[in-house]
Design an enzyme around this catalytic site. Structure first.
Site, PDB file in Angstrom:
ATOM      1  N   LEU A 118       0.839  -1.218   0.000  1.00  9.65           N
ATOM      2  CA  LEU A 118       0.000   0.000   0.000  1.00  9.65           C
ATOM      3  C   LEU A 118       0.865   1.256   0.000  1.00  9.65           C
ATOM      4  O   LEU A 118       0.448   2.319  -0.419  1.00  9.65           O
ATOM      5  CB  LEU A 118      -0.897  -0.005   1.240  1.00  9.65           C
ATOM      6  N   GLY A 119       2.083   1.097   0.537  1.00  7.32           N
ATOM      7  CA  GLY A 119       2.972   2.258   0.600  1.00  7.32           C
ATOM      8  C   GLY A 119       3.806   2.205   1.869  1.00  7.32           C
ATOM      9  O   GLY A 119       3.752   1.223   2.602  1.00  7.32           O
ATOM     10  N   LYS A 120       4.563   3.295   2.088  1.00  8.67           N
ATOM     11  CA  LYS A 120       5.398   3.339   3.275  1.00  8.67           C
ATOM     12  C   LYS A 120       4.882   4.433   4.212  1.00  8.67           C
ATOM     13  O   LYS A 120       4.416   5.484   3.759  1.00  8.67           O
ATOM     14  CB  LYS A 120       6.854   3.645   2.880  1.00  8.67           C
ATOM     15  N   ALA A 139       7.315   1.899   8.731  1.00  3.56           N
ATOM     16  CA  ALA A 139       6.497   0.751   8.326  1.00  3.56           C
ATOM     17  C   ALA A 139       6.418   0.588   6.810  1.00  3.56           C
ATOM     18  O   ALA A 139       6.440   1.572   6.071  1.00  3.56           O
ATOM     19  CB  ALA A 139       5.084   0.927   8.873  1.00  3.56           C
ATOM     20  N   GLU A 163      -8.106  -1.211   9.895  1.00  2.00           N
ATOM     21  CA  GLU A 163      -9.217  -1.198   8.929  1.00  2.00           C
ATOM     22  C   GLU A 163      -8.670  -0.828   7.549  1.00  2.00           C
ATOM     23  O   GLU A 163      -7.839   0.102   7.441  1.00  2.00           O
ATOM     24  CB  GLU A 163     -10.233  -0.150   9.391  1.00  2.00           C
ATOM     25  N   ASP A 169      -1.582  15.524  14.081  1.00  5.12           N
ATOM     26  CA  ASP A 169      -1.014  15.442  12.722  1.00  5.12           C
ATOM     27  C   ASP A 169      -2.118  15.281  11.685  1.00  5.12           C
ATOM     28  O   ASP A 169      -2.006  14.480  10.756  1.00  5.12           O
ATOM     29  CB  ASP A 169      -0.007  14.291  12.624  1.00  5.12           C
ATOM     30  N   GLY A 216      -2.976  13.429   3.983  1.00  7.18           N
ATOM     31  CA  GLY A 216      -2.493  12.051   3.878  1.00  7.18           C
ATOM     32  C   GLY A 216      -3.020  11.135   4.967  1.00  7.18           C
ATOM     33  O   GLY A 216      -2.988   9.921   4.847  1.00  7.18           O
ATOM     34  N   ASN A 217      -3.547  11.725   6.046  1.00  8.57           N
ATOM     35  CA  ASN A 217      -4.114  10.930   7.146  1.00  8.57           C
ATOM     36  C   ASN A 217      -5.632  10.885   7.081  1.00  8.57           C
ATOM     37  O   ASN A 217      -6.278  10.459   8.038  1.00  8.57           O
ATOM     38  CB  ASN A 217      -3.684  11.514   8.504  1.00  8.57           C
ATOM     39  N   ASP A 252      -3.478   7.332  11.529  1.00 11.04           N
ATOM     40  CA  ASP A 252      -2.129   7.636  12.007  1.00 11.04           C
ATOM     41  C   ASP A 252      -2.064   8.423  13.310  1.00 11.04           C
ATOM     42  O   ASP A 252      -2.025   9.656  13.319  1.00 11.04           O
ATOM     43  CB  ASP A 252      -1.317   8.358  10.929  1.00 11.04           C
TER      44      ASP A 252
HETATM   45  C1  LIG Z   1      -1.590   1.028   6.834  1.00 12.44           C
HETATM   46  C2  LIG Z   1      -1.105   2.441   6.917  1.00 12.44           C
HETATM   47  C3  LIG Z   1      -2.165   3.467   6.511  1.00 12.44           C
HETATM   48  C4  LIG Z   1      -3.300   3.347   7.476  1.00 12.44           C
HETATM   49  O1  LIG Z   1      -3.127   3.746   8.626  1.00 12.44           O
HETATM   50  N1  LIG Z   1      -4.460   2.732   7.096  1.00 12.44           N
HETATM   51  C5  LIG Z   1      -5.513   2.533   8.097  1.00 12.44           C
HETATM   52  C6  LIG Z   1      -4.675   2.322   5.779  1.00 12.44           C
HETATM   53  C7  LIG Z   1      -5.818   1.635   5.404  1.00 12.44           C
HETATM   54  N2  LIG Z   1      -5.993   1.289   4.104  1.00 12.44           N
HETATM   55  C8  LIG Z   1      -5.073   1.642   3.177  1.00 12.44           C
HETATM   56  N3  LIG Z   1      -3.948   2.301   3.483  1.00 12.44           N
HETATM   57  C9  LIG Z   1      -3.732   2.643   4.781  1.00 12.44           C
HETATM   58  N4  LIG Z   1      -2.579   3.316   5.133  1.00 12.44           N
HETATM   59  C10 LIG Z   1      -1.739   3.848   4.053  1.00 12.44           C
HETATM   60  C11 LIG Z   1      -0.621   2.901   3.645  1.00 12.44           C
HETATM   61  C12 LIG Z   1       0.456   3.776   3.046  1.00 12.44           C
HETATM   62  C13 LIG Z   1       0.213   5.188   3.532  1.00 12.44           C
HETATM   63  C14 LIG Z   1      -1.070   5.194   4.330  1.00 12.44           C
END
Ligand SMILES: CC[C@@H]1C(=O)N(C)c2cncnc2N1C1CCCC1
Length: 308
Positions: A36-38, A42, A108, A153, A157-158, A171
């Site tokens: 999904l990304g960094k 993590a 989730e 924060d 992006g959050n 986050d």
């Molecule tokens: C797992 C980390 C973050 C996240 O907090 N959730 C709940 C999430 C839930 N579903 C998809 N991505 C999520 N992300 C992305 C991943 C890369 C940046 C933020």
């Protein structure tokens, strides 16, 4: 395709049967899916829970990267703050576990990425869309504040989106718990994106710092970039402490007025979350009851009706 108890169809071929993750504390086996990304330390992946066929988002942090005790403490604090929160507009915590090489935070899943991606595609959002997202954001922050937590924060992006275009606040890595009424926090471990002046100047901050960030989010959604953005971080900080921001002339008076209230330099002058939804911006304008996923890429046209 398989479906889980919520009847959600899951394409399990997206998950790598060679990559098994086992949580012995709950006897749960996950298949790791797409990256999904960094986020910070993590690497984040989709995780398929083989007991329930449900898909989650997993933050996987190599133990080698959090060798120092305070780094592990930060992870445990983030889990501690998020694990008891349960609200429609806050990302739900599912589980935390460790194995030999990693720690895992299972959360989730939000299939439609974040408001960063939506804004990148759309450049700016229409006022009804901003009203729609800001209403959900306010509900989520009200819940977080009622749980005696400051997020600290809040940024595009959050703000994650699921397939129903519901906003989920993510986050809690910079969040903190308010221990007593009137407590003022003096430091933040990390750099919030939309940092309030009182946080910058270490004058003591509290819940009002989240209202400041909410104002920055609304400005960015409407205008296409944050209110204090400049070429350098230093110059941005000068703008924040000087409270110097302006609006393009096409921004409506009710939007300007609400954003100005949130971006008041003096924390006590910012709106209280319980009264925010009475502001004219929310009460006097079209409020979509739902948004189609097509809004991630194309501007919607709302039925224009005249009140007669
Ligand atoms: C797992 C980390 C973050 C996240 O907090 N959730 C709940 C999430 C839930 N579903 C998809 N991505 C999520 N992300 C992305 C991943 C890369 C940046 C933020």
């Amino acid at each position: 395709r398989e479906s889980n108890k919520d009847g959600v169809n899951v394409n399990i071929s997206n998950f790598d049967p060679n990559y098994i993750i086992y949580d012995s504390s709950t006897d749960t086996t996950y298949l790791r899916g797409r990256l999904l990304g960094k986020g910070g330390f993590a690497r984040c992946y989709e995780l398929l829970d083989l007991n329930t066929n449900k898909v989650y988002a997993g933050k996987i942090i190599a133990k080698s990267r959090i060798a120092k005790p305070h780094q592990k403490q930060k992870i445990l604090r983030e889990v501690e703050l998020q694990k008891d929160l349960k609200h429609k507009h806050v990302v739900e915590f599912h589980s935390y576990f460790e194995d030999e090489e990693n720690v895992y935070i299972v959360l989730e899943n939000c299939n439609r990425k974040s408001l960063v991606h939506m804004l990148k595609h759309r450049k700016t959002l229409t006022e009804p869309e901003v009203r729609y997202f800001m209403t959900q954001l306010v509900e989520g922050i009200k819940y977080i504040h009622r749980s005696n937590i400051i997020h600290r924060d809040l940024k595009l992006g959050n703000m994650l989106l699921n397939d129903d275009m519901q906003l989920k606040i993510a986050d809690f890595g910079l969040a903190t718990r308010v221990e007593y009424k009137g407590e003022k926090k003096m430091t933040v471990c990390g750099t919030p994106n939309y940092i309030a002046p009182e946080v910058l100047q270490k004058r003591g901050h509290s819940y009002e710092a989240d209202v400041w960030a909410m104002g920055c989010v609304m400005y960015a959604l409407l205008v296409g970039h944050p209110p204090f953005e400049t070429a350098t971080l230093k110059e941005t900080y000068v703008r924040i402490t000087g409270n110097s921001f302006s609006f393009p002339d096409w921004v409506s008076p009710s939007s300007r007025n609400f954003i100005k209230r949130c971006l008041a330099h003096e924390p006590d002058l910012r709106p209280k979350l319980d009264e925010v939804l009475q502001d004219e911006f929310f009460s006097a304008g079209h409020m979509p009851s739902f948004l189609s996923v097509s809004c991630c890429t194309n501007a919607p046209r709302f039925p224009v009706y005249t009140k007669f």
